[in-house]
Scaffold this active site. Structure first.
Site, PDB file in Angstrom:
ATOM      1  N   HIS A 113       4.112 -39.758  34.689  1.00  0.00           N
ATOM      2  CA  HIS A 113       3.027 -39.030  35.358  1.00  0.00           C
ATOM      3  C   HIS A 113       1.704 -39.778  35.381  1.00  0.00           C
ATOM      4  O   HIS A 113       0.691 -39.199  35.758  1.00  0.00           O
ATOM      5  CB  HIS A 113       2.797 -37.674  34.689  1.00  0.00           C
ATOM      6  CG  HIS A 113       3.930 -36.730  34.817  1.00  0.00           C
ATOM      7  ND1 HIS A 113       4.009 -35.778  35.818  1.00  0.00           N
ATOM      8  CD2 HIS A 113       5.060 -36.585  34.087  1.00  0.00           C
ATOM      9  CE1 HIS A 113       5.119 -35.085  35.672  1.00  0.00           C
ATOM     10  NE2 HIS A 113       5.790 -35.548  34.636  1.00  0.00           N
TER      11      HIS A 113
ATOM     12  N   LYS B 213     -11.042 -40.392  38.726  1.00  0.00           N
ATOM     13  CA  LYS B 213     -11.085 -39.320  39.730  1.00  0.00           C
ATOM     14  C   LYS B 213     -12.397 -39.340  40.512  1.00  0.00           C
ATOM     15  O   LYS B 213     -12.549 -38.696  41.530  1.00  0.00           O
ATOM     16  CB  LYS B 213     -10.878 -37.961  39.075  1.00  0.00           C
ATOM     17  CG  LYS B 213      -9.477 -37.797  38.454  1.00  0.00           C
ATOM     18  CD  LYS B 213      -9.270 -36.413  37.872  1.00  0.00           C
ATOM     19  CE  LYS B 213      -7.982 -36.298  37.070  1.00  0.00           C
ATOM     20  NZ  LYS B 213      -6.801 -36.027  37.900  1.00  0.00           N
TER      21      LYS B 213
ATOM     22  N   LYS C 180     -10.962 -30.447  38.817  1.00  0.00           N
ATOM     23  CA  LYS C 180      -9.895 -31.215  38.164  1.00  0.00           C
ATOM     24  C   LYS C 180     -10.448 -31.721  36.837  1.00  0.00           C
ATOM     25  O   LYS C 180     -11.630 -31.562  36.570  1.00  0.00           O
ATOM     26  CB  LYS C 180      -9.455 -32.385  39.039  1.00  0.00           C
ATOM     27  CG  LYS C 180     -10.624 -33.186  39.612  1.00  0.00           C
ATOM     28  CD  LYS C 180     -10.189 -34.271  40.562  1.00  0.00           C
ATOM     29  CE  LYS C 180      -9.832 -33.817  41.959  1.00  0.00           C
ATOM     30  NZ  LYS C 180      -8.434 -33.921  42.284  1.00  0.00           N
ATOM     31  N   ARG C 181      -9.618 -32.349  36.011  1.00  0.00           N
ATOM     32  CA  ARG C 181     -10.149 -32.918  34.787  1.00  0.00           C
ATOM     33  C   ARG C 181     -11.221 -33.966  35.114  1.00  0.00           C
ATOM     34  O   ARG C 181     -11.179 -34.567  36.193  1.00  0.00           O
ATOM     35  CB  ARG C 181      -9.018 -33.576  33.978  1.00  0.00           C
ATOM     36  CG  ARG C 181      -8.198 -32.606  33.192  1.00  0.00           C
ATOM     37  CD  ARG C 181      -9.024 -31.842  32.185  1.00  0.00           C
ATOM     38  NE  ARG C 181      -9.381 -32.658  31.053  1.00  0.00           N
ATOM     39  CZ  ARG C 181      -8.815 -32.565  29.838  1.00  0.00           C
ATOM     40  NH1 ARG C 181      -7.872 -31.664  29.614  1.00  0.00           N
ATOM     41  NH2 ARG C 181      -9.204 -33.347  28.849  1.00  0.00           N
TER      42      ARG C 181
ATOM     43  N   LYS D  67      -2.726 -27.271  46.344  1.00  0.00           N
ATOM     44  CA  LYS D  67      -3.176 -25.876  46.219  1.00  0.00           C
ATOM     45  C   LYS D  67      -4.311 -25.605  47.204  1.00  0.00           C
ATOM     46  O   LYS D  67      -4.365 -24.550  47.838  1.00  0.00           O
ATOM     47  CB  LYS D  67      -3.644 -25.597  44.783  1.00  0.00           C
ATOM     48  CG  LYS D  67      -2.492 -25.566  43.803  1.00  0.00           C
ATOM     49  CD  LYS D  67      -2.945 -25.694  42.349  1.00  0.00           C
ATOM     50  CE  LYS D  67      -1.750 -26.116  41.502  1.00  0.00           C
ATOM     51  NZ  LYS D  67      -2.131 -26.635  40.193  1.00  0.00           N
TER      52      LYS D  67
ATOM     53  N   THR E 253      -1.974 -32.201  42.260  1.00  0.00           N
ATOM     54  CA  THR E 253      -1.357 -30.943  42.724  1.00  0.00           C
ATOM     55  C   THR E 253      -2.452 -29.991  43.188  1.00  0.00           C
ATOM     56  O   THR E 253      -2.209 -29.123  44.023  1.00  0.00           O
ATOM     57  CB  THR E 253      -0.536 -30.276  41.601  1.00  0.00           C
ATOM     58  OG1 THR E 253      -1.294 -30.319  40.384  1.00  0.00           O
ATOM     59  CG2 THR E 253       0.789 -30.973  41.395  1.00  0.00           C
TER      60      THR E 253
HETATM   61  C1  26W Z   1      -1.169 -39.599  25.487  1.00  0.00           C
HETATM   62  C2  26W Z   1      -2.236 -38.831  26.152  1.00  0.00           C
HETATM   63  C3  26W Z   1      -1.794 -38.314  27.478  1.00  0.00           C
HETATM   64  C4  26W Z   1      -1.635 -36.942  27.666  1.00  0.00           C
HETATM   65  C5  26W Z   1      -1.221 -36.456  28.913  1.00  0.00           C
HETATM   66  C6  26W Z   1      -1.546 -39.169  28.522  1.00  0.00           C
HETATM   67  C7  26W Z   1      -1.144 -38.682  29.737  1.00  0.00           C
HETATM   68  C8  26W Z   1      -0.966 -37.325  29.930  1.00  0.00           C
HETATM   69  C9  26W Z   1      -0.515 -36.781  31.265  1.00  0.00           C
HETATM   70  C10 26W Z   1       0.770 -37.429  31.688  1.00  0.00           C
HETATM   71  C11 26W Z   1      -1.562 -36.953  32.303  1.00  0.00           C
HETATM   72  C12 26W Z   1      -1.326 -36.081  33.498  1.00  0.00           C
HETATM   73  O1  26W Z   1      -1.446 -34.871  33.425  1.00  0.00           O
HETATM   74  N1  26W Z   1      -0.988 -36.681  34.634  1.00  0.00           N
HETATM   75  C13 26W Z   1      -1.014 -35.968  35.877  1.00  0.00           C
HETATM   76  O2  26W Z   1       0.276 -35.460  36.147  1.00  0.00           O
HETATM   77  C14 26W Z   1       0.242 -34.656  37.308  1.00  0.00           C
HETATM   78  C15 26W Z   1       1.606 -34.020  37.448  1.00  0.00           C
HETATM   79  O3  26W Z   1       2.545 -34.961  37.812  1.00  0.00           O
HETATM   80  C16 26W Z   1      -0.141 -35.473  38.515  1.00  0.00           C
HETATM   81  O4  26W Z   1      -0.225 -34.634  39.639  1.00  0.00           O
HETATM   82  C17 26W Z   1      -1.489 -36.140  38.290  1.00  0.00           C
HETATM   83  O5  26W Z   1      -1.773 -37.014  39.349  1.00  0.00           O
HETATM   84  C18 26W Z   1      -1.461 -36.895  36.987  1.00  0.00           C
HETATM   85  O6  26W Z   1      -2.752 -37.388  36.684  1.00  0.00           O
END
Ligand code: 26W
Length: 831
Positions: A379, A573, A567-568, A679, A675
């Site tokens: 992701h 971003k 968004k975050r 929406k 996503t």
């Molecule tokens: C290790 C710390 C950490 C925690 C969470 C690293 C990465 C994450 C997630 C994978 C980050 C995340 O939420 N990615 C998002 O995933 C969405 C669902 O697929 C995508 O739509 C977003 O583009 C992507 O940033």
């Protein structure tokens, strides 16, 4: 009343019409529901409807819905058992569920029944929804996607269990104090726990630390972890109903509990703190969600959380399998397990451990079955988010898991070395362990039969760069599944006005089959419908403005264009790029307050990870900018900037229907999919975005006249960075940009932002803004200018909005889930 008497009383005509049947069923339902709520009020709170508080009525109502879900789940499970079909287990450290009451009632088709009963007792169902806290067990995109997928799995009748952690505190609550983000604990369980069913009969033990004892016996080598810390994993189930289906997804979340380390000696000595030490330590594991979703931190507790999830879930899956089958030989035929991002990657060695140590499989047999069972989704491509755990930490905390990873690594490296004729470079890139670190993405890939990205562009980037060596090795593993959203939640429930219009124009079949939204295109030249769309958007904007005024005293101008970036908060971003163009516009207006522009309201909402200073100062910039502009009585009539506090699922549900412009402006190649873009699109907002993530597919779906694309492509981004990014070039060339950047140093709302000025032009360590805001500034302003110009023609705008709504069906999560089910998991719907 017996059936016989019933029949006697029913006239022939009544029997013939399904409507009366449905009516009868619904009034029978209503009586049962009313009795059930009364019963729950009395049993749980000793209160009647008249005596109960609103919170008690919410809880009693929720418990009756949970009971319905439990019964529905039981039936669905029986049908699954009978069919002997395969089940999917979705492992994810995050599920951002949000609220459940509204969604479950909608999906069960019981909203009206409940509404009437509660109204009879003086309660407004909408107000009861407000009593429920969001289950914020996730950071953002990853977690919300997982929640949307649970909804689709149930709606399509696929047998599915999600596994995660029951964090006592979800993602922090955000407060803004003088422009700064303050984090407060998210206490969600009082109010949220009504949806959880504890399954204390199904606990498992998870082991940490200690040593591995190996002894040769008649049965072969026996491996045992001794002198270790044992933690109990207690499951709590949350049921998620499918819409108009028999399906229910189970989200099983694990809570950590101390087994029995109550230290009686310390207790007797009066040292109560020491006596409960073990307790606190064990229970810490499920205490709180880590709030970083963009940066990997090598924290021991986080590693423990990951193994806790993995081990409890693996033991649970295997125990369930062994209940029905005498062997694990058919494991891969009956079970599909999904590794959602690398956080649960230790499922690979954990399954190996159970197969070999507890079921006496050989290495090769175990590995063959396990890789057939596992699939992995990536992701993010951000290097700083890719997980790499220190080898020594893993060795110490998870000695057996480490041993297995070590052996996996030896075999894997040997194979790669042989296959690529001693290419050391390849070996180094693909190793599971290198530089003293365990590479979790590499572990996920070699343990899985399928690896996918979450948009076409992102999946290509994985193949071409991030996982290129693995793609060269096993190209057949790589595939794409573009993300999707639970459109029933994000359209039908969030935007009832639009849903009603769709029902009237194209009928309701799009609810079960998202792509049927395309039928709306037939109305693209129907002025009455276009005007209706404009009216709906205006009404939604008015609603949102009222809500915001009520909650925070902020007044919005509903006649302005609502430009939304929610968004975050992350540098990639580029909320900063948006802020810069607002500053430029503000300065234009300061020069000429009579400038003829469309009144604009910029709505930002975003949480920053607590330790992410740059993100926090960007929030502060936006807040200060908003406050400074608000002080100018003339300019504030044309331009308003609002930072909405504490962005969460519920706020997203309110804001999406009220948005005109959807800002999706990440640097190309960095946003895996997005996503929020989907929406907003399905609610009729028009995208202003770069060719990044799923924006590329949105653009293909709507055509270039119905989206505003700007900026470098991912390829151009790479070239620009490689050739050396020189921010001064853009700064010197573009007068408006230079003015905006310099304004940061001048002070906004009395605060100095020279740190951001420096970041954009020089950087702290000689590397200026890696997301190259200045390089895309000019084209961003160009695209926005065209967009706002087009907005003036409301008919034409409504037409674009219609095309966006009509084309959003392909981003229904149902579509993604069908692809996962058919091509990756090999599961079938239960008949
Ligand atoms: C290790 C710390 C950490 C925690 C969470 C690293 C990465 C994450 C997630 C994978 C980050 C995340 O939420 N990615 C998002 O995933 C969405 C669902 O697929 C995508 O739509 C977003 O583009 C992507 O940033």
């Amino acid at each position: 009343m017996s059936n016989k008497t019933n029949k006697k009383r029913t006239t022939k005509k009544e029997v013939a019409t399904p409507v009366t049947k449905a009516k009868a069923a619904s009034s029978a339902n209503a009586i049962k529901v009313e009795e059930a709520i009364v019963d729950k009020l009395s049993r749980h709170f000793g209160a009647s409807f008249d005596e109960a508080t609103k919170d008690q009525v919410y809880k009693a109502t929720a418990i009756t819905v949970k009971d319905i879900l439990l019964a529905k789940k039981r039936e669905f499970k029986q049908a699954n058992n009978k069919s002997g079909g395969k089940r999917v287990y979705y492992l994810c450290m995050e599920f951002l569920v949000g609220r459940s009451l509204k969604n479950n009632l909608y999906n069960l088709g019981l909203t009206d029944v409940y509404k009437k009963i509660l109204a009879k007792h003086g309660y407004d169902l909408e107000e009861l929804y407000e009593m429920e806290p969001d289950a914020g067990l996730g950071n953002g995109g990853l977690g919300r996607l997982a929640a949307c997928f649970m909804d689709s799995l149930a709606s399509l009748n696929y047998p599915a269990t999600g596994f995660s952690i029951l964090y006592e505190y979800g993602l922090f609550r955000q407060k803004i104090v003088e422009g700064w983000q303050i984090e407060l604990p998210d206490v969600w369980l009082p109010g949220g726990e009504v949806w959880l069913s504890p399954r204390t009969d199904k606990t498992f033990v998870v082991k940490f630390g200690g040593r591995i004892n190996e002894t040769w016996t008649d049965e072969g080598l026996v491996t045992e972890q001794v002198d270790c810390e044992e933690v109990e994993a207690v499951p709590y189930d949350m049921m998620i109903s499918g819409a108009d289906s028999k399906g229910v997804s189970v989200l099983r979340v694990w809570r950590s509990r101390d087994i029995d380390t109550f230290d009686m000696n310390s207790f007797s000595r009066g040292d109560y703190a020491r006596a409960t030490l073990g307790n606190n330590k064990a229970e810490l594991i499920s205490k709180v969600l880590y709030p970083r979703d963009s940066h990997y931190e090598g924290k021991e507790l986080r590693l423990k959380q990951q193994y806790f999830l993995v081990s409890a879930s693996a033991q649970n899956i295997i125990a369930d399998h062994m209940k029905y089958y005498p062997t694990l030989d058919n494991f891969a035929d009956k079970v599909a397990i999904h590794i959602n991002d690398t956080h649960p990657a230790m499922i690979v060695p954990e399954l190996m451990r159970i197969f070999m140590d507890e079921h006496h499989y050989s290495w090769d047999d175990a590995f063959a079955i396990i890789t057939k069972t596992l699939a992995y989704t990536n992701h993010t491509v951000l290097a700083e988010a890719l997980e790499k755990w220190p080898e020594d930490m893993m060795m110490r905390l998870l000695p057996r898991i480490y041993q297995i990873i070590h052996e996996l690594n030896e075999r894997h490296c040997k194979r790669i070395f042989d296959k690529f004729s001693g290419d050391w470079n390849k070996c180094a890139h693909m190793a599971l362990i290198s530089g003293g670190l365990v590479h979790m993405a590499n572990l996920s890939i070699i343990g899985s039969h399928s690896v996918n990205g979450v948009s076409e562009l992102h999946s290509e980037i994985l193949k071409k760069s991030v996982f290129k060596d693995f793609y060269d090795d096993t190209p057949e593993k790589f595939t794409n599944v573009t993300n999707g959203i639970a459109h029933r939640r994000w359209l039908c429930q969030s935007n009832p006005r639009l849903a009603a219009l769709l029902d009237k124009t194209i009928g309701g079949s799009y609810k079960k089959n998202g792509p049927e939204l395309i039928k709306l295109l037939a109305f693209s030249n129907d002025n009455a419908i276009l005007d209706k769309l404009t009216e709906i958007k205006a009404a939604n904007k008015k609603d949102f403005a009222e809500l915001l005024y009520h909650d925070s005293g902020i007044k919005l101008n509903p006649d302005s264009v609502f430009d939304v970036q929610v968004k975050r908060l992350h540098e990639y971003k580029r909320q900063l790029l948006n802020a810069l163009q607002i500053i430029a516009l503000y300065l234009d207006l300061k020069d000429n307050p009579n400038l003829d522009i469309v009144p604009q309201t910029y709505l930002f909402a975003a949480k920053a990870a607590p330790g992410y200073d740059r993100a926090k100062s960007i929030i502060r910039l936006i807040v200060d900018l908003g406050e400074e502009i608000a002080k100018d009585p003339v300019i504030s009539k044309k331009l308003q900037v609002v930072f909405l506090e504490n962005y969460r699922v519920t706020m997203a549900e309110q804001i999406m229907p009220a948005s005109d412009i959807s800002e999706q402006i990440s640097l190309a190649g960095k946003e895996a999919s997005g996503t929020g873009n989907m929406k907003l699109m399905i609610n009729g907002a028009i995208t202003l975005g770069t060719l990044d993530g799923a924006n590329v597919e949105i653009s293909e779906a709507v055509g270039k006249d119905n989206i505003y694309i700007f900026g470098m492509t991912d390829k151009e981004v790479e070239d620009r960075w490689r050739d050396g990014y020189n921010p001064y070039k853009y700064y010197e060339e573009n007068h408006r940009l230079k003015r905006a950047v310099d304004y940061l140093k001048q002070g906004i709302n009395g605060n100095d932002f020279s740190d951001i000025h420096r970041y954009l032009l020089v950087g702290d360590h000689g590397i200026a803004d890696p997301y190259m805001c200045l390089a895309d500034f000019g084209d961003y302003c160009r695209a926005r200018y065209e967009m706002l110009n087009d907005y003036k023609n409301q008919r034409e705008w409504a037409k674009k909005s219609l095309v966006n709504i009509a084309s959003a069906g392909r981003f229904a999560a149902d579509t993604a889930i069908k692809k996962y089910a058919d091509e990756i998991w090999g599961i079938k719907p239960i008949k």
